[in-house]
Design an enzyme around this catalytic site. Structure first.
Site, PDB file in Angstrom:
ATOM      1  N   HIS A  37     -24.669  42.650  -0.069  1.00 53.53           N
ATOM      2  CA  HIS A  37     -25.818  41.742  -0.181  1.00 53.53           C
ATOM      3  C   HIS A  37     -26.992  42.261   0.666  1.00 53.53           C
ATOM      4  CE1 HIS A  37     -22.369  38.750  -0.786  1.00 53.53           C
ATOM      5  NE2 HIS A  37     -23.067  38.598  -1.879  1.00 53.53           N
ATOM      6  N   GLN A  61     -20.750  28.725 -13.459  1.00 47.96           N
ATOM      7  CA  GLN A  61     -20.288  30.056 -13.849  1.00 47.96           C
ATOM      8  C   GLN A  61     -18.804  30.258 -13.551  1.00 47.96           C
ATOM      9  OE1 GLN A  61     -23.122  32.103 -11.118  1.00 47.96           O
ATOM     10  NE2 GLN A  61     -21.423  33.497 -10.685  1.00 47.96           N
ATOM     11  N   MET A 184     -17.275  46.270  -1.648  1.00 51.15           N
ATOM     12  CA  MET A 184     -17.406  45.027  -0.873  1.00 51.15           C
ATOM     13  C   MET A 184     -17.549  43.838  -1.815  1.00 51.15           C
ATOM     14  SD  MET A 184     -19.600  45.854   2.454  1.00 51.15           S
ATOM     15  CE  MET A 184     -19.101  47.195   3.534  1.00 51.15           C
TER      16      MET A 184
HETATM   17  P1  AMP Z   1     -22.530  37.339  -5.268  1.00 47.50           P
HETATM   18  O1  AMP Z   1     -22.814  36.674  -3.959  1.00 47.50           O
HETATM   19  O2  AMP Z   1     -21.141  37.878  -5.379  1.00 47.50           O
HETATM   20  O3  AMP Z   1     -22.952  36.513  -6.452  1.00 47.50           O
HETATM   21  O4  AMP Z   1     -23.456  38.629  -5.309  1.00 47.50           O
HETATM   22  C1  AMP Z   1     -24.852  38.543  -5.143  1.00 47.50           C
HETATM   23  C2  AMP Z   1     -25.474  39.869  -5.463  1.00 47.50           C
HETATM   24  O5  AMP Z   1     -24.944  40.862  -4.588  1.00 47.50           O
HETATM   25  C3  AMP Z   1     -25.167  40.353  -6.898  1.00 47.50           C
HETATM   26  O6  AMP Z   1     -26.322  40.955  -7.425  1.00 47.50           O
HETATM   27  C4  AMP Z   1     -24.071  41.342  -6.677  1.00 47.50           C
HETATM   28  O7  AMP Z   1     -24.005  42.338  -7.681  1.00 47.50           O
HETATM   29  C5  AMP Z   1     -24.473  41.954  -5.358  1.00 47.50           C
HETATM   30  N1  AMP Z   1     -23.320  42.592  -4.715  1.00 47.50           N
HETATM   31  C6  AMP Z   1     -22.118  42.026  -4.449  1.00 47.50           C
HETATM   32  N2  AMP Z   1     -21.273  42.932  -3.911  1.00 47.50           N
HETATM   33  C7  AMP Z   1     -21.953  44.098  -3.854  1.00 47.50           C
HETATM   34  C8  AMP Z   1     -21.635  45.407  -3.410  1.00 47.50           C
HETATM   35  N3  AMP Z   1     -20.432  45.712  -2.918  1.00 47.50           N
HETATM   36  N4  AMP Z   1     -22.587  46.361  -3.504  1.00 47.50           N
HETATM   37  C9  AMP Z   1     -23.812  46.068  -4.008  1.00 47.50           C
HETATM   38  N5  AMP Z   1     -24.178  44.859  -4.437  1.00 47.50           N
HETATM   39  C10 AMP Z   1     -23.270  43.881  -4.369  1.00 47.50           C
END
Ligand code: AMP
Length: 283
Positions: A37, A61, A184
Site C-alpha cells: 500500500h 465485494q 505482501m
Molecule cells: P487492498 O487493501 O487489499 O484492497 O489493496 C489496496 C491496493 O493496494 C490495491 O490497489 C492493491 O492492488 C494494492 N496492493 C495490495 N498488495 C500489494 C502488493 N503486495 N504490492 C503492490 N500493491 C499492492
C-alpha cells in the site's frame, strides 16, 4: 493529516483543492496497511500535490462465505503509518455512509471480469467497480493508484474508466514482496507459521514458470502441469486456479507455446486463506 468520515465533507475538500489548481492523487485501500500500500502512497506523493488514501472494507465485494467479518482492521496503526508518509487526507467512511439502506445502483464491467477471480468469486468485481466508481465521485482524483498484485482488478478499473469516461488517470504499480518473495497482502496475517511456509509455493510457481521458459519449455500445458505439481506437493494447499492468459483481455490460453507477453495468474488456498499472485511471462 485529516481524517474525513463524511462524503459531503470529502467532496467539499476535493472541490476546494481543485479550485486552488492543485492535483489530487488517490489510493483506495481496505486498510491493514503494508509496504505494498505504501508504495502506492509514495507514488501519489511524488506525482500529485495532495494525496488522499481511503480505508474502507467494502462489504459488497465479499461473497456470503468470505472473510468480511474477520478481515483484519487496525485504524490507529494505519493512521500512524499514513501520517509518517505525509498523506494529506484519510477518507474513512462507515458502511452506512457509503451504502444507504435502499442503495440499488451498481457498476458492472463485462468481459475482463469473466475469468480468474471473477469466475471464483461471483459478484466480487461488481462490488469493486461500484465502490471504486463511488470513491472516484467522492474524492475526484486526477490520478488513482492500484497494485498489479490484483492484476484483474487493475485491468477492470482501467476498462471502467475508459468505458464510462471517468476523468482520472489509472496508474498501475509493481507487486511488493516480502524478502522471501511472498507477495505482501493484508490476508497474510491469517497464516499460521506452517501455512506461511506453504504460502511460498505461489512465488515458487512464478520462478518455476520463468525457469521453464528460460530453458526453452514454452508449452502452456507443460508449464501449468509443472506448477500444479509444485503446489499439490506443498502441504496445506488447494488450487483455486492456475491460468495463463492474455494480459489485456484476460482470455485463457489453453494450449500452444507462450508467444510474447502473457499473464500467469494463480489463486491458491493455504489453509483457509485464499492467496493470489501473478507475473507477466515473456515467451
Ligand atoms: P487492498 O487493501 O487489499 O484492497 O489493496 C489496496 C491496493 O493496494 C490495491 O490497489 C492493491 O492492488 C494494492 N496492493 C495490495 N498488495 C500489494 C502488493 N503486495 N504490492 C503492490 N500493491 C499492492
Amino acid at each position: 493529516m485529516k481524517v474525513i468520515t463524511s462524503i459531503e465533507e470529502m467532496q467539499t475538500i476535493s472541490k476546494s483543492i481543485k479550485r486552488d489548481g492543485k492535483t489530487i492523487g488517490f489510493v483506495p485501500t481496505m486498510g491493514y496497511l503494508h509496504e505494498g500500500h505504501l508504495s502506492l502512497v509514495r507514488a501519489s506523493k511524488k506525482d500529485c500535490d495532495i494525496t488522499v488514501v481511503s480505508i474502507f472494507v467494502n462489504p459488497i465485494q465479499f461473497g456470503p462465505k468470505e472473510d468480511l467479518s474477520k478481515y483484519p482492521r487496525d485504524f490507529e496503526r494505519d493512521k500512524n503509518m499514513l501520517e509518517k508518509e505525509g498523506v494529506d487526507y484519510i477518507f474513512y467512511p462507515k458502511v452506512q455512509e457509503m451504502y444507504h439502506s435502499d442503495f440499488s445502483s451498481t457498476i458492472i464491467v463485462e468481459g475482463v471480469t469473466k475469468n480468474l477471480c471473477g469466475a471464483s468469486r461471483p459478484g466480487h468485481f461488481r462490488g469493486v467497480t461500484t465502490v471504486v466508481g463511488k470513491l472516484f465521485n467522492i474524492v475526484m482524483p486526477d490520478k488513482a493508484y492500484f497494485g498489479e498484485k490484483d492484476f484483474q482488478q487493475l485491468v477492470t478499473i482501467k476498462k471502467m474508466v475508459r468505458d464510462l469516461n471517468f476523468p482520472v488517470e489509472i496508474v498501475g504499480m509493481p507487486i511488493v514482496r516480502e524478502d522471501d518473495g511472498l507477495a505482501m497482502s493484508s490476508r497474510n496475517s491469517y497464516l499460521s507459521e506452517e501455512e506461511r511456509k506453504s504460502a511460498l509455493c505461489l512465488y515458487k510457481s512464478i520462478l518455476l514458470a520463468k525457469d521453464m521458459i528460460k530453458s526453452g519449455i514454452k508449452d502452456v500445458k507443460l508449464i501449468i502441469k509443472g506448477i500444479e505439481e509444485l503446489v499439490n506437493n506443498t502441504p496445506n494447499t488447494r488450487i483455486d486456479y492456475i491460468k495463463i492468459c492474455d494480459p489485456e483481455t484476460l482470455e485463457y490460453i489453453e494450449e500452444g507455446d507462450i508467444d510474447g507477453k502473457k499473464l500467469l495468474a494463480l489463486a491458491v488456498f493455504v489453509g483457509s486463506t485464499r492467496l493470489i499472485d501473478n507475473v507477466i511471462l515473456e515467451g
